[in-house]
Design an enzyme around this catalytic site. Structure first.
Site, PDB file in Angstrom:
ATOM      1  CG  ASN A  45      -1.831  -1.188   1.249  1.00  0.00           C
ATOM      2  OD1 ASN A  45      -2.421  -1.534   0.240  1.00  0.00           O
ATOM      3  ND2 ASN A  45      -1.929  -1.832   2.393  1.00  0.00           N
ATOM      4  CG  HIS A 131     -10.179  -2.613   7.472  1.00  0.00           C
ATOM      5  ND1 HIS A 131      -9.597  -2.586   8.713  1.00  0.00           N
ATOM      6  CD2 HIS A 131      -9.298  -3.227   6.655  1.00  0.00           C
ATOM      7  CE1 HIS A 131      -8.402  -3.151   8.650  1.00  0.00           C
ATOM      8  NE2 HIS A 131      -8.196  -3.545   7.411  1.00  0.00           N
ATOM      9  CD  GLU A 174     -13.098   0.343   4.283  1.00  0.00           C
ATOM     10  OE1 GLU A 174     -12.358   0.292   3.284  1.00  0.00           O
ATOM     11  OE2 GLU A 174     -13.314  -0.634   5.009  1.00  0.00           O
ATOM     12  CB  SER A 178      -9.239  -1.903   2.200  1.00  0.00           C
ATOM     13  OG  SER A 178     -10.038  -2.880   2.818  1.00  0.00           O
ATOM     14  CG  ASP A 203     -10.945   3.563   7.451  1.00  0.00           C
ATOM     15  OD1 ASP A 203     -10.020   4.046   6.778  1.00  0.00           O
ATOM     16  OD2 ASP A 203     -10.819   2.537   8.152  1.00  0.00           O
ATOM     17  CG  HIS A 206      -6.898   1.747   1.155  1.00  0.00           C
ATOM     18  ND1 HIS A 206      -5.752   1.076   0.802  1.00  0.00           N
ATOM     19  CD2 HIS A 206      -7.414   1.079   2.208  1.00  0.00           C
ATOM     20  CE1 HIS A 206      -5.596   0.026   1.592  1.00  0.00           C
ATOM     21  NE2 HIS A 206      -6.593   0.007   2.462  1.00  0.00           N
ATOM     22  CE  LYS A 237      -4.200   0.942   4.902  1.00  0.00           C
ATOM     23  NZ  LYS A 237      -3.459  -0.240   5.316  1.00  0.00           N
TER      24      LYS A 237
HETATM   25  C1  LIG Z   1      -9.790   0.649   5.482  1.00  0.00           C
HETATM   26  C2  LIG Z   1      -8.714   0.381   6.479  1.00  0.00           C
HETATM   27  N1  LIG Z   1      -8.834   0.888   7.713  1.00  0.00           N
HETATM   28  C3  LIG Z   1      -7.902   0.673   8.653  1.00  0.00           C
HETATM   29  C4  LIG Z   1      -6.776  -0.072   8.388  1.00  0.00           C
HETATM   30  C5  LIG Z   1      -5.774  -0.316   9.457  1.00  0.00           C
HETATM   31  O1  LIG Z   1      -4.667   0.516   9.247  1.00  0.00           O
HETATM   32  P1  LIG Z   1      -3.225   0.142   9.800  1.00  0.00           P
HETATM   33  O2  LIG Z   1      -2.674  -0.895   8.880  1.00  0.00           O
HETATM   34  O3  LIG Z   1      -2.493   1.433   9.730  1.00  0.00           O
HETATM   35  O4  LIG Z   1      -3.398  -0.367  11.179  1.00  0.00           O
HETATM   36  C6  LIG Z   1      -6.599  -0.591   7.090  1.00  0.00           C
HETATM   37  C7  LIG Z   1      -5.380  -1.346   6.728  1.00  0.00           C
HETATM   38  O5  LIG Z   1      -5.139  -2.443   6.885  1.00  0.00           O
HETATM   39  C8  LIG Z   1      -7.591  -0.380   6.128  1.00  0.00           C
HETATM   40  O6  LIG Z   1      -7.476  -0.903   4.903  1.00  0.00           O
END
Ligand SMILES: Cc1ncc(COP(=O)(O)O)c(C=O)c1O
Length: 389
Positions: A45, A131, A174, A178, A203, A206, A237
């Site tokens: 990512n 997610h 989101e 993701s 969220d 991405h 990311k």
């Molecule tokens: C949509 C989403 N939110 C949260 C996370 C968690 O982020 P991190 O990997 O920084 O803990 C991710 C990644 O895995 C994600 O894709």
């Protein structure tokens, strides 16, 4: 007596769902070394190549020399150092909001945010494809959780209309999904929230650094006012480091400092990571060519995959999933690609719904055209060999 772990693993193996770690012996670049072999990586990512940017490395080294390696305590005890404060100012500026608060990871940001926003008696409406960290966060909250169809505005509206009047409500989604790479219809969702007195929580893990004319994220992409929503994102990311943040009003920030357990009861992130993330935000603003290269690469690969006739998602981002449905086929394809020198992970349930296993390609601004052409040729060859769509 311990649970029978061996049997549980055997069952996963039988269903082609067992996961195993692979050790990478190089940094996160467009090629990575695994078990002594160099592979083209379509799995990171690190969208803008910032995890290896010299300015970020120098900022981290400088900060280690000045601040040491660990913060030593939680932020409210003695762990808030200048680089943490600077990063939060930089994030607020970048996201065009009053304030930002950082957390140890994106995952814990969600765990720290959602339960703080809503009480028992409230209602959380979450997109079905949210997610795992969002879903866990919603479950951790004491409010009732209902899931609406993926990007299903009509379903969401029904649920909003059905609830008891004046129930405190969060709508959770989101910006860029993701696993599918598609976007939430944020303007419509915001309108629904405003009509029904609900709060929209986004969220943008991405979207940040990737979407919008200045890379500020999905909210900028849709031209929305960041003051109208609560947004979180990750530093892990496109920003190339690690950690997460919430961006919003000063009151929201101050409230979370007082209420969010995932903020209060954990040691502050390493100050060098904060310094590197601040530098990443500068690079994103000073080097827009990276975002342009990312999108050029993404558009090239997307159009080639379409021509090959694969089932793709409604992706509108540098996440390109090839849906092959069966976990066995996804694994076979990933293995054949690996043999040919390309690393693309097979994504299987429970990360994605049953019968939607896929290869998930993520694109970087740093992929060279020759690498992408090789990926296209190899996928074509495997498609023929395995007699896929
Ligand atoms: C949509 C989403 N939110 C949260 C996370 C968690 O982020 P991190 O990997 O920084 O803990 C991710 C990644 O895995 C994600 O894709």
């Amino acid at each position: 007596m311990l649970p029978n772990f061996e049997q549980a693993l055997k069952e996963l193996e039988f269903q082609h769902l067992r996961r195993q770690l692979r050790i990478v012996e190089s940094s996160s670049e467009t090629t990575i070394t695994i078990e002594g072999r160099k592979l083209i990586s379509m799995a990171s990512n690190n969208y803008l190549g910032l995890a290896n940017h010299s300015a970020l490395k120098q900022a981290a080294i400088k900060a280690i020399n000045e601040w040491g390696v660990g913060a030593g305590a939680a932020r409210l005890i003695s762990g808030t150092m200048r680089p943490h404060q600077q990063l939060e100012e930089d994030l607020a500026h970048f996201k065009q909001v009053e304030g930002a608060l950082t957390f140890g990871t994106g995952y814990t940001t969600n765990l720290g945010l959602i339960p703080s926003l809503i009480d028992k008696g409230g209602l959380i409406l979450a997109d079905r494809y949210c997610h795992a960290s969002l879903i866990e966060a919603c479950r951790l909250a004491k409010a009732t959780l209902r899931v609406f169809h993926h990007n299903g505005q009509d379903h969401l509206e029904k649920l909003l209309k059905k609830r008891t009047k004046n129930t405190q409500t969060l709508v959770v989604t989101e910006g860029v999904f993701s696993m599918d790479g598609d976007l939430a219809p944020l303007p419509d969702l915001l309108q629904l929230c405003q009509n029904h007195g609900a709060t929209l929580v986004i969220d943008d893990a991405h979207g940040t650094g990737v979407m919008g004319p200045n890379g500020r994220g999905t909210i900028e992409h849709f031209g929305l006012n960041p003051a109208d929503v609560v947004q979180m994102g990750t530093l892990s990311k496109a920003i190339g480091t690690s950690g997460g943040y919430v961006a919003g009003t000063t009151f929201l920030k101050e409230f979370l400092i007082n209420a969010s357990k995932a903020f209060i009861y954990t040691t502050a992130p390493p100050p060098a990571i904060a310094a590197a993330a601040s530098t990443a935000l500068q690079v994103i603003q000073q080097e827009p060519g990276r975002r342009q290269r990312l999108w050029d690469n993404r558009n090239y690969l997307y159009s080639e995959l379409r021509v090959m006739g694969f089932q793709l998602t409604n992706t509108q981002s540098p996440i390109l999933p090839i849906i092959v449905k069966s976990s066995e086929t996804a694994l076979k394809m990933a293995q054949a690609l690996d043999k040919a020198g390309i690393y693309i992970p097979a994504i299987r349930p429970p990360t994605v719904p049953k019968n939607s296993s896929r290869l998930r390609l993520t694109i970087s601004s740093e992929h060279r055209k020759e690498q992408l052409m090789f990926v296209v040729k190899t996928i074509q060859k495997i498609q023929k060999e395995l007699k896929l769509a």
